[in-house]
Every structure is written in structure tokens, then in C-alpha cells.
Design an enzyme around this catalytic site. Structure first.
Site, PDB file in Angstrom:
ATOM      1  N   ASP A  80       0.087   4.867 -24.016  1.00 42.05           N
ATOM      2  CA  ASP A  80       0.254   4.545 -22.469  1.00 42.05           C
ATOM      3  C   ASP A  80       1.512   5.809 -22.295  1.00 42.05           C
ATOM      4  OD1 ASP A  80      -1.232   2.624 -22.148  1.00 42.05           O
ATOM      5  OD2 ASP A  80       0.010   0.961 -22.405  1.00 42.05           O
ATOM      6  N   GLU A 132      -2.346   3.075 -29.455  1.00 41.43           N
ATOM      7  CA  GLU A 132      -1.469   1.830 -29.033  1.00 41.43           C
ATOM      8  C   GLU A 132      -1.729   0.487 -28.834  1.00 41.43           C
ATOM      9  OE1 GLU A 132       1.853   0.528 -25.648  1.00 41.43           O
ATOM     10  OE2 GLU A 132       0.907   2.506 -25.493  1.00 41.43           O
ATOM     11  N   TYR A 155       7.630 -21.205 -43.542  1.00 43.23           N
ATOM     12  CA  TYR A 155       6.855 -22.439 -43.834  1.00 43.23           C
ATOM     13  C   TYR A 155       7.155 -23.291 -44.986  1.00 43.23           C
ATOM     14  CZ  TYR A 155       4.510 -21.912 -39.256  1.00 43.23           C
ATOM     15  OH  TYR A 155       4.108 -21.584 -37.956  1.00 43.23           O
TER      16      TYR A 155
END
Length: 353
Positions: free
Chosen positions: A234, A181, A95
């Protein structure tokens, strides 16, 4: 800091010498993303080989002149920050001149290239990455500015500190660390008071692919307490990939493997074999996409899978079924099955790989 300043001065000196000899200046950086430059070591994970191939960023070539200029620009910013003992995030750097840099990813890549080129860890360059990870559970520490953080007192989450290197006075009675996760599962376990019920533990989530600070914190906790570290992911190729980043590191950051990897990380769940063992209804599972198939095939070829026969077997189960499952699939058994039955049983009876 004098080492950092000297390393940057050496690069600039090389540029000036080339100009004095009327030659086009060239910067040489390692090919970080090339698997041929990576070796696997059990004790470290993925690390860069000493004589790795490099690429030249030339100032007289239209394809690389812009990158050359941006590297020098960011080097000058780092030099000023180290001199004045100030810090900036990668986002701050982007920025400071969005038109010049064009995108955040350009800044991220250049900072990693600079860190690799100078052989100096990124945090020593006074560049901090924005943190997205959370930590909770049985842990107390003091931040660099003296702020005392007590994660033990409530089910509150704390953002992983942006300067992990600076935290001190870490104390904990935790029996293990659980890396989760996803944010949703992490919050669910917090709501169920999991980190108090089973036995005191520390819970961490990188909310998907972990950022540098989350990985640094996991490593710092391992160095400080030497307690077991389990992962709850997962049962899909993406989850396995994330777990491998914590355990073995990533190709793009292999030059910093010694500070980031924790090879003792264990796979607690969700295992593909669990889906069969728990009689999870096929309708609750998700069919593989082509992307999933490619990702899994690429993971199976990686050097670290060969020395993990039990992991290999789980990946073969996943490949054969071509089905994946999110941790939330356990709610199909009962709403609190994860925290009440699944995790306590796994931890008590050693159901990890």
C-alpha cells in the site's frame, strides 16, 4: 545442539555460582529495542553493534524477579527439547502454562531475549513460530519430513513451512519474486493467474507484518535463486514499514539480521508518485491520521533512507500530500488493472526503485 546445551548450562552455572557466594543471581540481556544499539550496513541492513548496552534482570528486584523466573523456566523447556530433538511453537510454550506466562507476547519477548543472550538463532533453540505467510507460483521444494510441495501446478496457496531451515531440493524457473503486503491482493493476483501470464514468478505474502518464517523463506529463495525481488505494498507509512522489514530487518530482531534481511529488495509499487501519474481521483485516497504522520516522520529519520534518494523523494511526496492509498485503489481505473496493466508495465519498463 551441543552448542545450545552448553550455552544454557553456562547460564545456569552462573546462577549457581552467585547462589553459592550468597549473591542474588542476575541475567544480562542486550537492549534489543534501543536504536542506539543498532547500526546500519548496506550489505546486511540493521544489525546490533558489538558493544551494545545491556540491561540486568535481577532475581532480588520486585520489578524483574518474575521475568528472571520465566526466563529460567523457558530455558529449561528449551534444554529438554534440544536434548530430546523435539520442537514446540511459541504458542505451545504459552499454552503449557497460561497462568504462569500471562500472555503470548511475554513468551515471544522472552524467547527473543534468550536467543539474543545465548547468541543462537531462534530456530536452533527448537522453538518454531506459528506461520501466517503464504507462498504460490513457480516453486517446488521438499519439506524436512520428506513431503514434496509443488506450488507450480495450480492457483493453490501453500502455507510457508514452519521449519524453513529444513526445506531442501528447491527448484524454480521463476524470473522474479513478488512480495505482496496483503492477503486480499495476493488472492486477487492468484485468481487472475498473474504468476503464469507475465512470466513465471514466485509470489509470497506475510499478510501484513511478516512473521519470522516468511522472512526466512524470502531470504532462502534469494540465496537459492538470486533473482530480483519486488515488493507490492500500500502507498502508506505502514506499507513502507513492512517493506523495510523485508529489506533491512527490524530493530527487535537485529541480532539475527544476517539470516533475515534481503538488501536487494526493490520497491515496485504502489508508489506515491504513481497516484499522480495515473490520475487517481482524490476522493479514492485516504487522509493521513496523526499516527500515519508520526510513523512516516520516524521512517524518514532512519539511517537507511539517507542512502535511498529515490525512496526519500517518494516519502516526501507522501508527506506533502498527507494522503495514502491501498493497492485496491487501482480498481477505480478497472477491475483487473493491477494484473493486466500496472504490474506488467512496471516489470517491462523498470518502474521500480
Amino acid at each position: 545442539s551441543s552448542e545450545v546445551l552448553e550455552a544454557i548450562e553456562n547460564v545456569i552455572q552462573g546462577v549457581l555460582q552467585s547462589l553459592a557466594q550468597k549473591k542474588a543471581p542476575v541475567l544480562t540481556v542486550a537492549n534489543r529495542a534501543d536504536w542506539r544499539n543498532i547500526e546500519f550496513k548496506d550489505s546486511v541492513g540493521l544489525q546490533m553493534i558489538p558493544g551494545c548496552t545491556t540491561k540486568q534482570i535481577r532475581s532480588d528486584c520486585p520489578q524483574s524477579a518474575r521475568r528472571f523466573a520465566l526466563i529460567l523456566k523457558i530455558l529449561s523447556m528449551i534444554y529438554k527439547m534440544v536434548q530430546s530433538n523435539t520442537y514446540a511453537t511459541k504458542r505451545d510454550i504459552y499454552y503449557s502454562d497460561t497462568l504462569l506466562f500471562g500472555s503470548q507476547s511475554v513468551v515471544d519477548q522472552i524467547i527473543n531475549d534468550i536467543s539474543c543472550m545465548l547468541k543462537i538463532p531462534r530456530r536452533s533453540l527448537h522453538v518454531l513460530s506459528t506461520t501466517k505467510g503464504f507462498v504460490a507460483g513457480n516453486l517446488i521444494y521438499t519439506e524436512e519430513d520428506g513431503t514434496k510441495v509443488n506450488c507450480t501446478c495450480s492457483a493453490t496457496v501453500f502455507t510457508v513451512p514452519s521449519n524453513v531451515q529444513g526445506i531442501k531440493n528447491l527448484t524454480s524457473h521463476a524470473k522474479f519474486i513478488l512480495i505482496v503486503e496483503k492477503d486480499a491482493t495476493f488472492q486477487r493476483l492468484l485468481d487472475d493467474d498473474f504468476f503464469k501470464k507475465v512470466s513465471p514468478c514466485i509470489m509470497i505474502t506475510g499478510r501484513g507484518i511478516p512473521d519470522l518464517n516468511t522472512r526466512l523463506l524470502v531470504r532462502k529463495l534469494w540465496d537459492s535463486f538470486q533473482i530480483p525481488i519486488f515488493t507490492l505494498m500500500d502507498a502508506d507509512p505502514h506499507g513502507v514499514e513492512i517493506m523495510c522489514v523485508y529489506k533491512y530487518g527490524s530493530v527487535s530482531m537485529s541480532f539475527e539480521a544476517h539470516h533475515l534481511t534481503v538488501p536487494s529488495v526493490k520497491w515496485l509499487g504502489l508508489l506515491p508518485s504513481d497516484l499522480e501519474r495515473l490520475n487517481i481521483c482524490k476522493d479514492a485516497l485516504i487522509p493521513f491520521t496523526k499516527q500515519d504522520e508520526n510513523k512516516l516522520a520516524s521512517i524518514q529519520k532512519r539511517p537507511y533512507i539517507a542512502c535511498q534518494p529515490l525512496w526519500k523523494k517518494e516519502l516526501e511526496i507522501m508527506a506533502a500530500s498527507k494522503l495514502k492509498a491501498e493497492i485496491q485503489v487501482l480498481t477505480s481505473i478497472s477491475s483487473d488493472y493491477l494484473s493486466r496493466v500496472y504490474l506488467p508495465n512496471k516489470l517491462q519498463f523498470g518502474g521500480w526503485l
